[in-house]
Design a protein around this motif. Structure first.
Motif: not given
Lengths: 240, 240, 240, 240, 240, 240
Positions: C155-175
């Motif tokens: 393994l040459t680096a770490q990998v991670a994932a997260v969701s983000a989205g727009v709810v009611d016009g606002e950007v939210l992290l990790d829905l």
């Protein structure tokens, strides 16, 4: 006079487009009137288990229709997880017909799969698949010879197929879908250019049919297949 | 200069042939260079269970490749009894894209299935399927209106898709198969003619890609999709 | 203020339990709030046919949900005989993400399968699978080194994932699930700890989204993934 | 003189055991020499979707072989999850043959399924299935009349089938497995007792066959089927 | 002294965690030593076709193992497209056991499915599934009563299961995997708290076993199940 | 007095017809009253992967019913693409029972598959399959010895099975279908001729059963199996 203006013993417009797609070793768009089938012959190294170390190669066929090749959409086989019975029956027929004119020892070590995919169906798709499939197979064999994979042409004769049937008591050649739906008897006749019947499938749709009718059907089919042999030959000759 | 002589931001030759087959309510042969996809939209009465009595219709898509659409023959899904994972992923994408511009309430009681069958694959088949699938869907909706099945056009905007990626450090539009195989990053960008991104899928193939590269990709894709919108529009306008 | 009291750019409680089950070479229970995924990495001798004699090993992933991981019970895949399309799409994504940070030549002769089984789903299961799956893979690689099966960390680096989205016009992290259901746009962003985007999937759920919104989403995701990298690192460091 | 001492135009010993099993509405053990097929006709309320509200009933057939009905054991279909292509082809043939002599309106509301399970195969299993299947169907129809489920006999004629082929240039009737394996041509001929051909399937196994040979085959088959009609009739008459 | 220090008639550590997941109407993590099974009971409206209009509800079970619940990874059922035979056998057993203590008329109109998913297997997974599955079912029934879906508790007694076997000539209770692998005889005994045997499955693994051994096994199992009934009861009583 | 006039401890008429079909190495028609099972043992070269290079051969069983072996027609497994759970459970039982009396090292390099196909089911089909399957296996082993494939008889004892149960409070031997349907408890008892229990499966159908009842059941089963051992022995002795 028939629904599309043809005479009783007349084929629909026949069109064979060679090299229709670019990857397949042999590729033909086969058209009989509105029936359109893409016939792709693919060469692969290896043979099925039952031919291992037999000194023979193999020729096989697969047949399928696009979901909307017909008047109503049909589900893909993968949706029902079952190869539909009609396709199973037809692809066995195509394979047998092509092998009947193939010297499998000349293909030793190779399998050629002829995929017949119906883009549009208007009657006679299995016959168009045999006729177009033969040409695709011939193109693939020729390419194998050019590439030095095989040393002689494995195809010993041409094979072609046409339907004929009895509609309103009259023998008609090359039934379109509408004629096929109302036919009293319906035959598919596969012939070899070297003479003789390769395969014959006749069904009494609304009533049993007579030997006399069968005779008329065979006679019409012979004329029809002769025209198909000429059409195949023209393309083959152009390739020299 | 690219492998096929194009400029970095240039699409391959785009050709959309409407009414390609005769049975489907909407039928389009979509060509992007050597990539050829038959897009057939079929209208059926009824909706899936989860929409029953919802006042809505449904739009869905299926995607498949002919066995020899590519350089080597692939087995049919029915042979392995499994829908291949790539096809599953792609047809979900096409369906989402088409629904994003459809007012499903205007389709109440009907399901339109858009079958995208790849005849020949040279990169960008999913994008071609979205772009051609949209046109097939529009043709089907128009026919539904003509037949009085629905009273207004359910499609609220056009949708089109194009790929763009980074090859040898440069952003290229509409990658062909060979470019795609050596791309460092590869994106599929689906846009709406009303502005905005419908769906975006970007993958770092050989290395992660940067926000700067993403910006260049989006910029190229916007120009590409604009050209595709014009090509769709031309055919739509011709139908009046 | 969000439904569960978080700020717009705040992750849910993250918990990674290493060695969750006793047989797998790498095992992690990954929790993001109420989303719980068992990630088990299994080492097997051998590689898939397409890598035979390539000097490379392989990393692949499978993803599934327990029938009652969600509000209503879903049928097991084996009941319908079909891998559901969503799972097919997700497990391809996880596999690509893990391979993006793996030097496959360092795994020569081995396949590591990372099974991600969702025990409880509350939004973001594919992201949790990538993040937890990475850690399980790392644990398995470390065990392989300890056992002398491989000579360096693939393994040459770490990998991670997260969701983000727009709810009611606002950007939210990790829905969470409820936010996800009403989001206007929804993105899954997979990043590498070495910098750069490994994979990006963005969908306009109710309307197309803008480049501006995409920028905000990427910015939030970068902060979220940084926290996930730290959480992974803490466990990795503890193992020495 | 043939392998088993028969004359060229002679059938093998024919035995039809009615009421072979106790549950089926019609049950026949059909034996042609060493070929043994259990034919069970089952009556069920209801018709397939395409016949709903058509005023018609349905007759269908299924065909299978026990794993060790042949010289080497074959896997059950369920092991490979595929109905084998040969069985698919044969059961379609049996169904068509039986329907050709059935007035489906007289069966309104009922489906009769004729299961043909081959216990031991020594050539001619599909023909034995048609001949025995007819008798099982007749027994079932008679029971339906006795029970007052239907008011008239739906079967309008008898149907029977026999194989004939060319072996070493000679036309032979009712080929056993060993003859079948070395035949130059092989036909299955299904006739109606009212006269005429119900279905005809002829295949050139090693070479195409001639119209003259076809004529000889049909002539032999007519005599063979006449004997089968008498054997069926004897049992039917005994039931009154 | 046993491999893990227990006495011959001693259970492993038993732990039942109620409400283990948040969505299922009844959810239990059942642990017997290192054997861990998630038992989720899901309530759905409707009954299987064979119970329609019978005035009865239904209880059924499904059983599966995570791929790495055991020492070597096993393929998911969906990969081979077959429910493995062992799982088929076990889930039928669990269903029968749960129904043996259920008054189905009290569940009229509802189906409760008890999913037993093995997270980690160390012997006795089917017994743990019955014992934990009962508790999950009880929790679900209680919730149904609270919600007014049913008017009385359908469960008429407790049911629990334990394994016992003969290892090196001695009767041991609750075999772990290693003991199970070398047992001469192996039984699974399902008892009802109202007294009596619900189901008994005994297999001579290396040799037939004697009635005398069976008697010893039953005696050990009775003590073991009594302890399990108490553990279930403690949780049930806490819910009042 | 029982429904068919038997005494409580009396078997139905037992009939074992050896060499029932001509291809299988061992073939037996096993009849217990109206229950009829064809048991065919097939010898094949090779062993399953898990026994490769183990010095052992293998014995396995498959079990199926003809669609109309029962009062109502059941669908073939291939129609639903699923091996039914009951058959899966039963064929595992038959295989275990046959292996319990087989010295697998004496079969090194061979697999014997015992196919049990139920022609007519009237209760006790799994027991009839074990008893008849044993005889088919013995016949196949004897043929292997005659052919010099193996050098000693791999079967170390006889195995036979019978059902017994409690009906209206009384212990009855060898339940027919109607008795089985109303039994309070139902056991299948597989014994070895060398003494001892090979497998025991007991189910309380309507209520749990007692140890006292189990004792009575075992006692009846011992007498029943003794008679079955004698019937097997008579045929075996006749072969010398």
């Amino acid at each position: 006079m028939r629904i599309d203006g043809r005479g009783a013993g007349q084929l629909r417009r026949v069109r064979m487009t060679a090299d229709y797609t670019k990857y397949a070793e042999g590729s033909v768009l086969m058209e009989m009137g509105d029936t359109k089938v893409i016939c792709n012959a693919s060469v692969e190294v290896g043979v099925p288990p039952f031919l291992r170390d037999s000194g023979k190669g193999w020729v096989t066929a697969e047949y399928a229709m696009l979901p909307r090749a017909t008047g109503t959409r049909s589900r893909r086989d993968i949706s029902s997880l079952k190869l539909n019975g009609r396709a199973a029956e037809i692809q066995r027929l195509i394979g047998r017909a092509l092998r009947s004119v193939t010297d499998l020892t000349a293909l030793d070590g190779y399998t050629v799969t002829v995929d017949c995919d119906v883009i549009q169906a208007d009657g006679g798709t299995r016959c168009a698949s045999v006729t177009g499939g033969y040409l695709a197979l011939w193109l693939a064999c020729r390419k194998m010879m050019e590439r030095g994979l095989i040393t002689r042409m494995p195809l010993t004769a041409q094979v072609a197929a046409v339907s004929a049937g009895v509609v309103d008591g009259e023998v008609l050649l090359d039934l379109c879908y509408e004629e096929d739906s109302s036919a009293e008897a319906d035959c598919n006749i596969i012939l070899s250019s070297s003479g003789g019947i390769v395969e014959l499938q006749g069904t009494g749709e609304e009533r049993p049919f007579t030997e006399q009718e069968l005779k008329g059907i065979l006679s019409a089919a012979k004329r029809g297949n002769a025209a198909l042999f000429r059409a195949q030959k023209k393309i083959m000759d152009a390739r020299g």
